[in-house]
Scaffold this active site. Structure first.
Site, mmCIF file in Angstrom:
data_model
loop_
_atom_site.group_PDB
_atom_site.id
_atom_site.type_symbol
_atom_site.label_atom_id
_atom_site.label_comp_id
_atom_site.label_asym_id
_atom_site.label_seq_id
_atom_site.Cartn_x
_atom_site.Cartn_y
_atom_site.Cartn_z
ATOM 1 N N ASN A 95 22.630 38.324 7.882
ATOM 2 C CA ASN A 95 23.442 39.155 7.434
ATOM 3 C C ASN A 95 24.335 38.437 6.477
ATOM 4 O OD1 ASN A 95 25.861 40.761 6.815
ATOM 5 N ND2 ASN A 95 25.937 41.719 8.974
ATOM 6 N N CYS B 65 31.684 44.096 4.322
ATOM 7 C CA CYS B 65 30.456 44.048 3.914
ATOM 8 C C CYS B 65 29.947 45.180 2.599
ATOM 9 C CB CYS B 65 29.277 44.344 5.027
ATOM 10 S SG CYS B 65 29.552 43.070 6.297
ATOM 11 N N HIS C 250 22.753 47.387 3.350
ATOM 12 C CA HIS C 250 23.235 46.274 3.649
ATOM 13 C C HIS C 250 22.378 45.717 4.731
ATOM 14 C CE1 HIS C 250 25.637 43.448 5.302
ATOM 15 N NE2 HIS C 250 26.042 43.911 6.437
HETATM 16 C C1 LIG Z 1 24.795 42.209 18.151
HETATM 17 C C2 LIG Z 1 23.552 43.015 18.966
HETATM 18 C C3 LIG Z 1 22.345 42.373 18.346
HETATM 19 C C4 LIG Z 1 23.490 42.722 20.491
HETATM 20 O O1 LIG Z 1 22.561 43.327 20.864
HETATM 21 P P1 LIG Z 1 22.808 44.414 22.243
HETATM 22 O O2 LIG Z 1 21.422 44.851 22.669
HETATM 23 O O3 LIG Z 1 23.711 45.498 22.078
HETATM 24 O O4 LIG Z 1 23.151 43.454 23.253
HETATM 25 P P2 LIG Z 1 24.631 43.465 24.153
HETATM 26 O O5 LIG Z 1 25.771 42.965 23.175
HETATM 27 O O6 LIG Z 1 24.623 44.681 24.915
HETATM 28 O O7 LIG Z 1 24.247 42.230 25.190
HETATM 29 C C5 LIG Z 1 23.270 42.133 25.772
HETATM 30 C C6 LIG Z 1 23.174 40.923 26.869
HETATM 31 O O8 LIG Z 1 22.794 39.875 25.582
HETATM 32 C C7 LIG Z 1 23.648 38.884 25.527
HETATM 33 N N1 LIG Z 1 23.525 38.084 24.444
HETATM 34 C C8 LIG Z 1 24.365 38.411 23.226
HETATM 35 N N2 LIG Z 1 24.096 37.670 22.142
HETATM 36 C C9 LIG Z 1 23.128 36.918 22.574
HETATM 37 C C10 LIG Z 1 22.453 35.806 22.008
HETATM 38 N N3 LIG Z 1 22.548 35.363 20.804
HETATM 39 N N4 LIG Z 1 21.517 35.364 22.817
HETATM 40 C C11 LIG Z 1 21.174 35.475 24.079
HETATM 41 N N5 LIG Z 1 21.769 36.396 24.683
HETATM 42 C C12 LIG Z 1 22.629 37.283 24.101
HETATM 43 C C13 LIG Z 1 24.864 39.343 26.121
HETATM 44 O O9 LIG Z 1 25.626 38.329 26.625
HETATM 45 C C14 LIG Z 1 24.453 40.291 27.196
HETATM 46 O O10 LIG Z 1 24.041 39.996 28.380
HETATM 47 P P3 LIG Z 1 24.455 40.524 29.675
HETATM 48 O O11 LIG Z 1 23.729 41.610 29.748
HETATM 49 O O12 LIG Z 1 24.003 39.215 30.725
HETATM 50 O O13 LIG Z 1 25.854 40.699 29.670
HETATM 51 C C15 LIG Z 1 23.586 44.526 18.507
HETATM 52 O O14 LIG Z 1 24.827 45.220 19.348
HETATM 53 C C16 LIG Z 1 23.855 44.883 17.046
HETATM 54 O O15 LIG Z 1 23.020 44.543 16.311
HETATM 55 N N6 LIG Z 1 25.031 45.211 16.741
HETATM 56 C C17 LIG Z 1 25.302 45.496 15.269
HETATM 57 C C18 LIG Z 1 25.743 44.059 14.601
HETATM 58 C C19 LIG Z 1 25.894 44.071 13.326
HETATM 59 O O16 LIG Z 1 24.917 44.279 12.608
HETATM 60 N N7 LIG Z 1 26.948 43.659 12.807
HETATM 61 C C20 LIG Z 1 27.307 43.586 11.291
HETATM 62 C C21 LIG Z 1 27.578 45.050 10.752
HETATM 63 S S1 LIG Z 1 28.174 44.892 9.115
#
Ligand SMILES: CC(C)(COP(=O)(O)OP(=O)(O)OC[C@H]1O[C@@H](n2cnc3c(N)ncnc32)[C@H](O)[C@@H]1OP(=O)(O)O)[C@@H](O)C(=O)NCCC(=O)NCCS
Length: 364
Positions: free
Chosen positions: A285, A107, A255
């Site tokens: 993204n 990215c 980004h």
């Molecule tokens: C990906 C992201 C949105 C996940 O949010 P989070 O609050 O960290 O969520 P978690 O990964 O802890 O998951 C929480 C729960 O939601 C669930 N979950 C994950 N994706 C899901 C989706 N699309 N829909 C519904 N539930 C989802 C998980 O399975 C987990 O369930 P559980 O508690 O039963 O195990 C967050 O971590 C994030 O923004 N990370 C950065 C991602 C990014 O920008 N990457 C690119 C950078 S270049």
């Protein structure tokens, strides 16, 4: 400098993804700010998407392809390992036979490309460099993995970078870095089609031939921690390099990973969120294409004024990061968006101190 962007026409809402994946619009919007993303039609190639953005940037800079003496491309979703996208784009556009190569910085690719372009110009190797970041991420996603499939979108952005005596925004400071120790947090793994539900339940984009036999894999929490921290650090480092206060930066173009990342970083920096650009709600993204896309949109909305300091900040897999501080000058922008049904932001009436870019829409 001239900026061009291109987007596939097809919009995919969270509600559509709900129809075949165990997720919800409510979950996606509350965790990421994303409402919809663009997805490339099966017949659209990465080269075509990149060429559309490149031609738009050339038009914005009022240049002929013959003026481009180097081409740098960035893509984390290439359709071939080699030849590079840059070589194929050079031929497609009819640019002279100067250097053409791809950078792989995920990215952060557009910022790495801009930094390389600036160095090549300063060293005397090149005079006018075309930097193109193009992504069809929908082809490197595992559409049965809800933790990644909902986050990304497709699009391309291009920048014509010239020497400081050419027109357009000027580069004031640069910052690049990488920490390979964090490579595990965001990578690609071998695609296991066995996880897929029957193809008939899915739309075409979720079943089409993959660009590579590998798909995105991410530790979301780790990437979130890294992103918020590095975004703050890059802004502080660029401000330090330019000997200015963060307050003096008029606009931060980060980004577009996730609106929560941007909100958290704004809070850490003590900068009001309205000084950040955010279009992740409409585009998701788009990896390395996201900064040129967001910058073009900000200029089109009249958010960049002559003399403003505009800070571009990228972070991504690698882990990589990079920032560019620009002193804004009137910069041409051309948007190629056949899916822009609203034709929004058309009013570009002048206000005092505001730059007056050309902004043209190219229809499909
Ligand atoms: C990906 C992201 C949105 C996940 O949010 P989070 O609050 O960290 O969520 P978690 O990964 O802890 O998951 C929480 C729960 O939601 C669930 N979950 C994950 N994706 C899901 C989706 N699309 N829909 C519904 N539930 C989802 C998980 O399975 C987990 O369930 P559980 O508690 O039963 O195990 C967050 O971590 C994030 O923004 N990370 C950065 C991602 C990014 O920008 N990457 C690119 C950078 S270049």
């Amino acid at each position: 400098m001239g900026i061009g962007t291109s987007l596939p026409a097809t919009r995919v809402s969270n509600f559509e993804i709900e129809s075949f994946l165990d997720t919800s619009d409510e979950w996606i919007q509350s965790r990421t700010g994303i409402r919809e993303r663009r997805v490339a039609e099966p017949e659209l190639t990465l080269l075509q998407l990149a060429a559309r953005a490149a031609r738009a940037a050339l038009q914005a800079a009022d240049l002929d392809p013959s003026a481009i003496d180097a081409v740098i491309c960035s893509s984390s979703s290439p359709d071939a390992t080699f030849p590079s996208l840059a070589c194929r784009l050079q031929a497609e556009l009819g640019c002279p036979h100067g250097p053409a190569f791809d950078v792989q910085a995920a990215c952060s690719g557009a910022i790495y490309g801009m930094a390389l372009a600036q160095s090549m110009i300063q060293s005397g190797l090149s005079r006018t460099v075309l930097v193109v970041a193009a992504e069809i991420f929908s082809r490197v996603l595992d559409w049965s993995d809800r933790s990644t499939a909902v986050l990304f979108g497709d699009g391309a952005g291009a920048l014509v970078v010239g020497s400081s005596n050419q027109e357009g925004a000027q580069i004031v400071a640069l910052d690049l870095g990488a920490d390979g120790g964090g490579a595990w947090a965001l990578d690609t793994i071998r695609y296991h089609p066995i996880k897929q539900e029957p193809a008939r339940l899915r739309p075409e984009y979720a079943t089409s031939d993959r660009a590579m036999d590998r798909v995105v894999h991410m530790d979301g929490r780790e990437v979130f921690r890294f992103s918020t921290k590095i975004l703050e650090q890059i802004v502080l480092r660029l401000a330090g390099a330019a000997r200015i206060e963060v307050d003096q930066i008029a606009l931060i173009v980060p980004h577009q990973a996730n609106s929560r990342i941007l909100g958290t970083a704004a809070g850490r920096l003590g900068v009001p969120f309205d000084r950040f650009t955010c279009n992740v709600d409409r585009l998701g993204n788009t990896s390395s294409a996201s900064i040129p896309l967001a910058l073009a949109e900000a200029e089109g909305q009249g958010r960049c004024h002559t003399g403003d300091l505009v800070c571009l900040v990228a972070f991504g897999a690698g882990l990589t990061w990079g920032g560019v501080l620009l002193r804004w000058q009137p910069t041409g922008v051309v948007v190629d968006d056949p899916g822009d049904l609203e034709k929004s932001n058309q009013s570009l009436s002048d206000t005092e101190g505001r730059s007056t870019p050309r902004r043209e829409e190219i229809s499909g």
